[in-house]
Design an enzyme around this catalytic site. Structure first.
Site, PDB file in Angstrom:
ATOM      1  N   HIS A   5       0.822  -1.213   0.000  1.00  0.00           N
ATOM      2  CA  HIS A   5       0.000   0.000   0.000  1.00  0.00           C
ATOM      3  C   HIS A   5       0.854   1.260   0.000  1.00  0.00           C
ATOM      4  O   HIS A   5       2.030   1.255   0.351  1.00  0.00           O
ATOM      5  CB  HIS A   5      -0.970   0.002   1.191  1.00  0.00           C
ATOM      6  CG  HIS A   5      -0.320   0.030   2.548  1.00  0.00           C
ATOM      7  ND1 HIS A   5       0.053   1.189   3.175  1.00  0.00           N
ATOM      8  CD2 HIS A   5       0.003  -0.977   3.399  1.00  0.00           C
ATOM      9  CE1 HIS A   5       0.576   0.908   4.363  1.00  0.00           C
ATOM     10  NE2 HIS A   5       0.569  -0.403   4.515  1.00  0.00           N
ATOM     11  N   CYS A  11       2.420  -5.561   6.685  1.00  0.00           N
ATOM     12  CA  CYS A  11       2.156  -5.119   5.316  1.00  0.00           C
ATOM     13  C   CYS A  11       3.389  -4.401   4.764  1.00  0.00           C
ATOM     14  O   CYS A  11       4.296  -4.031   5.509  1.00  0.00           O
ATOM     15  CB  CYS A  11       0.945  -4.208   5.270  1.00  0.00           C
ATOM     16  SG  CYS A  11      -0.622  -5.083   5.515  1.00  0.00           S
TER      17      CYS A  11
END
Length: 460
Positions: free
Chosen positions: A362, A381
């Site tokens: 992201h 992440c």
């Protein structure tokens, strides 16, 4: 029927087994008996079988690694990432090239550019005598212009590794520009922030012995054997240890940039999957671990934390709840969701792929952290620098134009890629450049020592 009927066959086999030393494998693990005279049929049959065993074992280890990856550094693979049976694949290759072992070994050896370059660098390193140096002592931060009793030792070390070329006796007792520049280059070559300051991270890397550095190359050759198929297929490669993302096609590097990866206590998992969709202007549903360990303590201290960070509270069915009605000491099965926008930790886009770990790539508002090194800041992440450029590689021009328009709308939307991109998340602590220069990365998850120990002679 005997497989080994020609002196040329056996000569090639002996040569290829000896050359496995350049792959970081032990030729002594693949012993060849002497093929005795035909009159001793039983002895000859035994010798035949043992020779074939060493031939097959060596090809299998070269093709897939000597150790079991899933036992040491498990790699999760999506349903579409099924590797062929390594023993059947090896047997097929061994039979096809039985009369030309040189060709068999060349076919088994990983063809990825990462493996070929690191193998060449290791082959050169292992033929040179190991340097020996003393450990640099810990102490206060040494900044340019400062004085420190460790300066002569630091300069000697940097000189021994060809980072410092100036005559050491002329550099004086103050931390000078030449030594600073040498340390900065060392820091770049070892995945550190090149600030020229001698601190704990730089001391750790400086104090890794030449023996251990060489063993790191062997360990990473083993990793690259494990990953040969997945790496050959991957278009997007993330090296967690380097905190870096690459776009590759046809074994060629097209683009690379920095990432931020999981902290040691919340590690980014290793996996092979495919990027299939994007979430544009994503909201962020707080993962359970972060909710429990980070958000709940902050809310208990000050309930206005929710409003300041534009967070809503939902029940397990997605219904909104009144924060004031919740017992925050024992909130039960709730979820926190942060609205889309510049404040959102996922930025403008999340890049999705199948995996059981609830991780994804992201964008991030924390752009300043990309200038740090190492970059282990996330909860698993992967935060991507220059995400717009990544989208340009993943999408066709028409797709990119549509996605940019949708992002500008501010609406949260899902977008499925026309062409899924194979993804590999790996852990590699050293790589070799085209000219053979080595770049090391801090072993942020402390995996090297375990793998090096498992690879030690006579350990299987």
């Amino acid at each position: 029927q005997p497989a080994w009927q020609s002196g040329e066959q056996l000569l090639q086999l002996r040569e290829q087994l000896a050359q496995l030393a350049d792959d970081g494998l032990q030729p002594s693990d693949y012993l060849l008996p002497s093929l005795v005279e035909e009159s001793f049929d039983e002895q000859r049959d035994c010798a035949e079988l043992l020779t074939s065993h060493s031939y097959l074992q060596a090809l299998l280890h070269l093709r897939r690694g000597r150790l079991q990856q899933q036992r040491l550094e498990p790699l999760w693979q999506a349903a579409g990432h099924i590797n062929p049976d390594p023993q059947l694949a090896t047997l097929s290759l061994a039979l096809l090239h039985l009369n030309a072992p040189t060709v068999a070994f060349a076919s088994a050896r990983p063809s990825t550019v990462q493996y070929q370059r690191l193998r060449s660098a290791y082959a050169q390193k292992r033929r040179r005598p190991l340097q020996i140096w003393a450990t640099l002592a810990s102490g206060p931060l040494l900044k340019p212009g400062g004085k420190d009793a460790r300066l002569p030792e630091l300069r000697t070390r940097l000189f021994a590794q060809n980072y410092l070329t100036a005559p050491l006796e002329e550099l004086g007792s103050t931390y000078d520009l030449a030594t600073q520049s040498a340390l900065e280059t060392f820091q770049r070559d070892h995945g550190l922030n090149p600030d020229g300051i001698l601190g704990p991270a730089s001391l750790t890397e400086l104090n890794i012995s030449p023996q251990l550095r060489r063993e790191q190359l062997r360990a990473n050759l083993e990793r690259l054997r494990w990953l040969a198929d997945a790496m050959g297929d991957a278009e997007v490669l993330i090296n967690v240890a380097a905190a870096e993302i690459q776009v590759r096609r046809n074994n060629q590097l097209l683009w690379r940039t920095r990432t931020q990866v999981g902290r040691a206590e919340r590690q980014t998992p290793l996996l092979a999957s495919s990027i299939v969709r994007l979430t544009l202007n994503p909201t962020w549903t707080v993962p359970p671990t972060i909710l429990r360990e980070d958000k709940l303590p902050a809310i208990r201290d000050d309930i206005s934390y929710l409003e300041r960070h534009q967070m809503s509270v939902l029940d397990r069915d997605g219904n909104l709840l009144d924060p004031q009605s919740i017992d925050w000491e024992s909130p039960g099965a709730i979820r926190l969701r942060q609205s889309a926008g510049s404040h959102n930790p996922l930025g403008r886009v999340a890049v999705r792929f199948d995996n059981p770990f609830a991780v994804y790539l992201h964008d991030t508002p924390s752009q300043q952290l990309f200038s740090k090194a190492p970059r282990a800041f996330s909860s698993g992440c992967v935060r991507v620098e220059a995400v717009d450029t990544l989208l340009a590689w993943l999408l066709t021009p028409d797709e990119l134009s549509s996605v940019q328009t949708r992002i500008a709308s501010g609406e949260t939307q899902q977008y499925r890629l026309q062409h899924p991109a194979p993804l590999l998340i790996a852990y590699l602590t050293v790589e070799a450049s085209k000219n053979g220069a080595l770049r090391y990365y801090p072993d942020i998850y402390a995996r090297d020592v375990r793998l090096i120990k498992a690879l030690a002679p006579n350990v299987h």
